[in-house]
Design an enzyme around this catalytic site. Structure first.
Site, PDB file in Angstrom:
ATOM      1  N   HIS A 173      -4.135  -2.959   2.759  1.00 21.49           N
ATOM      2  CA  HIS A 173      -4.459  -2.885   1.514  1.00 21.49           C
ATOM      3  C   HIS A 173      -3.373  -3.505   0.119  1.00 21.49           C
ATOM      4  O   HIS A 173      -3.723  -4.091  -0.574  1.00 21.49           O
ATOM      5  CB  HIS A 173      -4.553  -1.231   1.075  1.00 21.49           C
ATOM      6  CG  HIS A 173      -4.945  -0.824  -0.119  1.00 21.49           C
ATOM      7  ND1 HIS A 173      -6.421  -0.528  -0.387  1.00 21.49           N
ATOM      8  CD2 HIS A 173      -4.290  -0.799  -1.341  1.00 21.49           C
ATOM      9  CE1 HIS A 173      -6.341   0.001  -1.849  1.00 21.49           C
ATOM     10  NE2 HIS A 173      -4.813  -0.252  -2.381  1.00 21.49           N
ATOM     11  N   GLU A 174      -2.157  -2.818   0.409  1.00 19.65           N
ATOM     12  CA  GLU A 174      -1.293  -3.089  -0.345  1.00 19.65           C
ATOM     13  C   GLU A 174      -0.824  -4.491  -0.507  1.00 19.65           C
ATOM     14  O   GLU A 174      -0.666  -5.283  -1.646  1.00 19.65           O
ATOM     15  CB  GLU A 174      -0.021  -2.428  -0.041  1.00 19.65           C
ATOM     16  CG  GLU A 174      -0.035  -1.025  -0.268  1.00 19.65           C
ATOM     17  CD  GLU A 174      -0.728  -0.286  -1.632  1.00 19.65           C
ATOM     18  OE1 GLU A 174      -0.173  -1.255  -2.539  1.00 19.65           O
ATOM     19  OE2 GLU A 174      -1.043   0.526  -1.938  1.00 19.65           O
ATOM     20  N   HIS A 205      -9.105   3.125  -8.765  1.00 15.89           N
ATOM     21  CA  HIS A 205      -9.568   3.792  -7.613  1.00 15.89           C
ATOM     22  C   HIS A 205     -10.837   4.330  -7.371  1.00 15.89           C
ATOM     23  O   HIS A 205     -11.481   4.402  -6.436  1.00 15.89           O
ATOM     24  CB  HIS A 205      -8.467   4.816  -7.053  1.00 15.89           C
ATOM     25  CG  HIS A 205      -6.943   4.307  -7.031  1.00 15.89           C
ATOM     26  ND1 HIS A 205      -6.056   4.061  -8.080  1.00 15.89           N
ATOM     27  CD2 HIS A 205      -6.495   3.903  -5.891  1.00 15.89           C
ATOM     28  CE1 HIS A 205      -5.018   3.727  -7.387  1.00 15.89           C
ATOM     29  NE2 HIS A 205      -5.109   3.542  -6.276  1.00 15.89           N
ATOM     30  N   GLU A 223      -9.158  -3.344  -7.084  1.00 19.32           N
ATOM     31  CA  GLU A 223      -8.800  -2.003  -5.972  1.00 19.32           C
ATOM     32  C   GLU A 223      -9.509  -2.312  -4.959  1.00 19.32           C
ATOM     33  O   GLU A 223      -9.349  -1.782  -3.548  1.00 19.32           O
ATOM     34  CB  GLU A 223      -8.807  -0.863  -6.643  1.00 19.32           C
ATOM     35  CG  GLU A 223      -8.162   0.631  -5.880  1.00 19.32           C
ATOM     36  CD  GLU A 223      -6.820   0.401  -5.699  1.00 19.32           C
ATOM     37  OE1 GLU A 223      -6.417   0.791  -4.545  1.00 19.32           O
ATOM     38  OE2 GLU A 223      -5.896  -0.148  -6.420  1.00 19.32           O
ATOM     39  N   HIS A 248      -3.255  -6.541  -2.509  1.00 16.13           N
ATOM     40  CA  HIS A 248      -2.867  -6.852  -4.049  1.00 16.13           C
ATOM     41  C   HIS A 248      -2.234  -7.989  -4.181  1.00 16.13           C
ATOM     42  O   HIS A 248      -2.434  -8.777  -5.369  1.00 16.13           O
ATOM     43  CB  HIS A 248      -2.231  -5.622  -4.762  1.00 16.13           C
ATOM     44  CG  HIS A 248      -3.028  -4.592  -4.769  1.00 16.13           C
ATOM     45  ND1 HIS A 248      -4.004  -4.234  -5.517  1.00 16.13           N
ATOM     46  CD2 HIS A 248      -2.849  -3.079  -4.145  1.00 16.13           C
ATOM     47  CE1 HIS A 248      -4.564  -3.214  -5.645  1.00 16.13           C
ATOM     48  NE2 HIS A 248      -3.735  -2.153  -4.639  1.00 16.13           N
TER      49      HIS A 248
END
Length: 686
Positions: free
Chosen positions: A338-339, A426, A362, A342
């Site tokens: 996920h991170e 989110h 997101e 980004h």
């Protein structure tokens, strides 16, 4: 031609102009042979395109003070390229001025995806607010400890209400919960008002789920191994600090950790493993050579802060806290996926972290974090469509987010609405997460890997999934090729249709599925369809039907294809404006294209808007025609209705199957009182 300025307001501006799909070989079956990833980005391609930037700016009709900076170039297998630019205006950076130029294999521009609008020149280039005032506004917005802030850089800020002269102030510090912040605050240089802000640090959540005994890519030799793989992913120990790079983990025998939280290497194993799997996922599944698409890895820092229950991406690296009591490292694999995603978003579309774009940003990380989990298929973390299901941050065993029905978390939305952009990203991510599940698995009740799902649709439809792998490829293509920093859900729908046609073909089941899934989350309708290029392109016979590439593909009199704001475009900025001069004269534009012999029910569609200053209710003083091979198929005049609103028209092309046809649009005005015939989004539907 000089246009009359009638004072009519321009229509709503879309964030995404129509773009073009790469060619599908003649005779190829729908969906055949198109599931190919683009090649990794080449520095030589960027260098070549940068050398052409001045010529490209001129060809696109940009203002004389604008300069283009090549951000990235994606090359398709068929030789088509997609060049992503950023802009400066009179030496000032234009935030939100990014766009993508889509070129065929010969280098000819087929279409352009603009961000918000083409023009970026504000009404004034003289600030009335001082840098010191902007600096203080940035400090006030950050609300962090140990703050430092830049003096304020004068920029042009492109927004939905138009370009503005502004200051960008970057404030760095540490929040009360130990999370670092690098906040960008945009301050209007004429009013002092804060226009928007966003943080480079994208936070995640986790609770230290270990992956068990796994193979780990390291380097070095006996007695001196380091936790660094062949791509350059490496992992360091911050030893509870909140700054610095940390110390790279080393080991004598290349056997790392014990699986116990008390061993400092154990958390590093999960982080390093997650970084490697994320790189491999992008490389093997999506054809992207890491976050920056240049074959290099990223640093992961573990043991950050004291009792820090979070993980984050800060633009250059991953950082993981150790959780409550420094005993629960947040190193679950989908947190890493996920991170780090980004970072991929930053280096492709650059989606802003506000409005609809924030939700898309997101959700992109949720989608690809889930993709990494499916790709890894670790027995200790069975793949699913739940986000943070093993973290138990809610204290009751429930996940953080549900992709099949996002509203189950109590805050996320299942369906798009015009108010979605006001939510925290989110939660505004919910509809796109929902789209991903529907596109992957379909609607209704289903059990996958032992987990029960029951996904509704917002429009009551039934959706059949195409599998998560295809859905991920389509979304990556959309992100990397068709979205810009301010893209919204409408742009996302147009993008997935284009991307699906690029990968699987015009009329493919994959395109139908992802478009239907977009409809099922109530995403705004698109003029793009699975059966047409929706504005011209190499995937269909008509070129530049949205006119965003100016005269490209069309021949005729000078002037009708324009971005003059005296009349609104149906989409994008350009349209074909015939007439509107109020003097005697004629204008025309034409294009020749092929109608395939295999087409079932071929049609040509276009949108037309008519307004007039003529007052007669009986005499047609000004006329316009739409001709095929010299035969008038549809005609209009100052007597035509409706006035001043776009309507879509259709021409049946069945009689022309297997032949080349010439489309011509023309008008004739008399010597007084204008009539404007404005045409946009001409498309072939085969």
């Amino acid at each position: 031609m000089n246009r009359l300025k009638s004072g009519l307001a321009t229509g709503g501006l879309l964030a995404l102009a129509l773009a073009i799909s790469p060619a599908i070989p003649a005779g190829a079956a729908a969906g055949a042979g198109r599931d190919k990833a683009p090649a990794p980005e080449s520095q030589s391609l960027k260098t070549t395109e940068q050398s052409r930037a001045a010529a490209s700016a001129s060809a696109l009709g940009l203002a004389s003070g604008e300069k283009l900076i090549v951000k990235s170039v994606i090359a398709d297998p068929d030789g088509a390229t997609h060049v992503r630019y950023e802009r400066t205006l009179d030496g000032l950076r234009v935030i939100g001025g990014d766009f993508v130029s889509h070129k065929d294999s010969s280098g000819a521009v087929k279409s352009v995806t603009w961000n918000v609008r083409k023009g970026v020149t504000p009404s004034t280039m003289t600030p009335t607010v001082s840098k010191s005032q902007a600096h203080q506004a940035g400090l006030a917005a950050a609300k962090a400890n140990k703050e430092t802030a830049t003096p304020g850089e004068l920029v042009v800020f492109q927004s939905a209400t138009g370009p503005k002269l502004a200051y960008e102030v970057i404030t760095e510090g540490i929040k009360a919960d130990q999370t670092p912040t690098k906040l960008h605050t945009i301050v209007d240089a004429t009013t002092g008002k804060t226009l928007t802000s966003w943080d480079d640090v994208k936070e995640g959540t986790g609770n230290g789920i270990f992956v068990g005994s796994v193979s780990l890519a390291t380097s070095g030799s006996s007695g001196a191994y380091t936790m660094k793989d062949s791509h350059g992913n490496y992992t360091t120990d911050l030893n509870q600090a909140t700054s610095g790079n940390g110390t790279t983990f080393t080991d004598a025998d290349d056997v790392w950790g014990t699986g116990s939280q008390s061993n400092r290497q154990s958390a590093a194993v999960d982080a390093h493993y997650g970084a490697g799997k994320t790189y491999d996922y992008y490389n093997t599944q999506l054809g992207r050579a890491g976050i920056w698409n240049n074959g290099t890895g990223a640093r992961s820092r573990v043991h950050y802060g004291q009792n820090y229950s979070n993980a984050f991406w800060d633009g250059t690296q991953m950082t993981y806290g150790d959780g409550a009591g420094n005993a629960a490292p947040l190193v679950e694999i989908d947190v890493a996926g996920h991170e780090m995603s980004h970072g991929v978003t930053e280096n492709t579309a650059g989606l802003a972290y506000t409005g609809d774009a924030g939700g898309l940003n997101e959700a992109t990380s949720d989608i690809f974090g889930t993709g990494v989990e499916w790709y890894t298929n670790n027995p200790n973390d069975t793949p699913d469509y739940l986000i943070g299901e093993k973290l138990n941050l809610n204290g009751n065993g429930t996940p953080l987010r549900y992709m099949d029905k996002p509203s189950k978390d109590g805050a996320s939305k299942d369906c798009w609405s015009s108010t979605l952009g006001s939510l925290d990203p989110h939660y505004s991510s919910g509809p796109l997460n929902h789209w991903y599940y529907l596109a992957s698995e379909g609607s209704g009740a289903k059990t996958v890997n032992g987990v029960s799902y029951n996904s509704p649709t917002c429009d009551g439809s039934t959706v059949t999934g195409i599998g998560h792998v295809k859905a991920e490829k389509i979304w990556y293509r959309t992100l990397s090729t068709y979205l810009t920093s301010s893209s919204n859900y409408a742009a996302a729908r147009t993008g997935v249709i284009k991307a699906a046609k690029d990968l699987y073909g015009v009329g493919s089941a994959e395109c139908t599925a992802v478009d239907k899934a977009m409809g099922a989350i109530s995403a705004p309708a698109s003029t793009e369809t699975c059966g047409t290029s929706g504005g011209g392109g190499t995937g269909a016979a008509l070129t530049n039907g949205g006119f965003e590439s100016g005269q490209t593909g069309w021949t005729g009199t000078a002037g009708p294809i324009t971005n003059d704001t005296g009349r609104p475009a149906h989409s994008g900025s350009y349209k074909m404006w015939l007439g509107g001069n109020g003097v005697s004269g004629s204008e025309n534009e034409s294009q020749t294209f092929a109608v395939p012999s295999t087409a079932t029910s071929p049609t040509l569609t276009y949108w037309i808007r008519i307004d007039t200053s003529e007052t007669s209710t009986t005499s047609a003083y000004d006329t316009a025609t739409v001709q095929i091979n010299g035969v008038t198929k549809q005609s209009y005049s100052n007597l035509s209705t409706p006035k001043a609103s776009y309507v879509q028209k259709t021409i049946d092309l069945t009689a022309y199957k297997g032949t080349n046809v010439t489309l011509k649009l023309a008008d004739t005005e008399d010597s007084s009182l204008q009539t404007s015939f404005v045409v946009d989004d001409v498309a072939t539907n085969f």
